[in-house]
Enzyme design. Sequence first.
Site, short mmCIF file in Angstrom:
data_model
loop_
_atom_site.label_atom_id
_atom_site.label_comp_id
_atom_site.label_asym_id
_atom_site.label_seq_id
_atom_site.Cartn_x
_atom_site.Cartn_y
_atom_site.Cartn_z
N HIS A 65 0.81 -1.22 0.00
CA HIS A 65 0.00 0.00 0.00
C HIS A 65 0.85 1.28 0.00
O HIS A 65 1.95 1.29 0.51
CB HIS A 65 -0.88 0.05 1.26
CG HIS A 65 -1.80 -1.10 1.41
ND1 HIS A 65 -2.18 -1.59 2.63
CD2 HIS A 65 -2.43 -1.87 0.48
CE1 HIS A 65 -3.01 -2.60 2.47
NE2 HIS A 65 -3.18 -2.79 1.18
N LYS A 75 5.39 6.21 7.49
CA LYS A 75 4.83 5.34 8.52
C LYS A 75 5.90 4.93 9.51
O LYS A 75 7.07 4.75 9.14
CB LYS A 75 4.27 4.05 7.89
CG LYS A 75 3.15 4.27 6.91
CD LYS A 75 2.72 2.95 6.28
CE LYS A 75 1.63 3.18 5.26
NZ LYS A 75 1.22 1.92 4.61
N TYR A 135 0.69 1.36 13.72
CA TYR A 135 1.56 2.23 12.94
C TYR A 135 1.04 3.65 12.94
O TYR A 135 -0.15 3.91 12.91
CB TYR A 135 1.80 1.72 11.53
CG TYR A 135 0.60 1.44 10.67
CD1 TYR A 135 0.22 2.33 9.69
CD2 TYR A 135 -0.13 0.27 10.83
CE1 TYR A 135 -0.87 2.07 8.88
CE2 TYR A 135 -1.22 0.00 10.03
CZ TYR A 135 -1.59 0.91 9.05
OH TYR A 135 -2.67 0.64 8.26
N ASP A 171 -6.76 -5.91 -2.06
CA ASP A 171 -5.35 -6.26 -2.21
C ASP A 171 -5.14 -7.32 -3.30
O ASP A 171 -4.09 -7.35 -3.94
CB ASP A 171 -4.76 -6.74 -0.89
CG ASP A 171 -4.51 -5.61 0.09
OD1 ASP A 171 -4.64 -4.43 -0.30
OD2 ASP A 171 -4.19 -5.89 1.25
#
Length: 191
Positions: A65, A75, A135, A171
């Site tokens: 992603h 991130k 995250y 996905d």
Amino acid sequence: MADLKLHPCRLPGIKLIEPDVFEDRRGFFMESYNEVKFAELGVHCRFVQDNHSLSVERGVLRGLHYQLKPRAQAKLVRVIRGAVYDVVVDIRRGSPTFGQWEGFVLSAENKLQLFVPRGFAHGFCTLEPNTEVLYKVDDLYARDLERGIAWNDPALGIPWPIENPILSDKDARHPPLADAEFNFIYGEDGP
């Protein structure tokens, strides 16, 4: 004073960080994030959103992603229960490492954290059931700018630890890198 240890990484800008953990008979204590100490390691982000995922089964694969500019996200990833094989892919046009990937094992046991700058796709595969990943991101989620790359793109050749992962429908439909939309340029977006 807690110190952070920076482990070497092959891709520029990627940082594998080991926190100082204080353990005794009660358990442990650690600073999972300290803006000043992370800045000393080259992490200069103002994180604005925390995300938390639970993957009930081993072999759940989330990714690869990223978000397009102007809402791209850096991130800071860590695992608080279980373990993951975590992968980053350089998607900055003109980068000497464009299309290259690097993988890491992050676990509740090793307490390692991975900083992923803007200009990289990110994904992970769970190595244990009931794995929880936290995250931080430095920009808010923007559904219209969310994109992805196929986890099994043969051009990338990522040796995931599972042959038939559990994927979301989204996905499962990501294109290979050669057909993916991205707008990151080496030198403008990170090192």
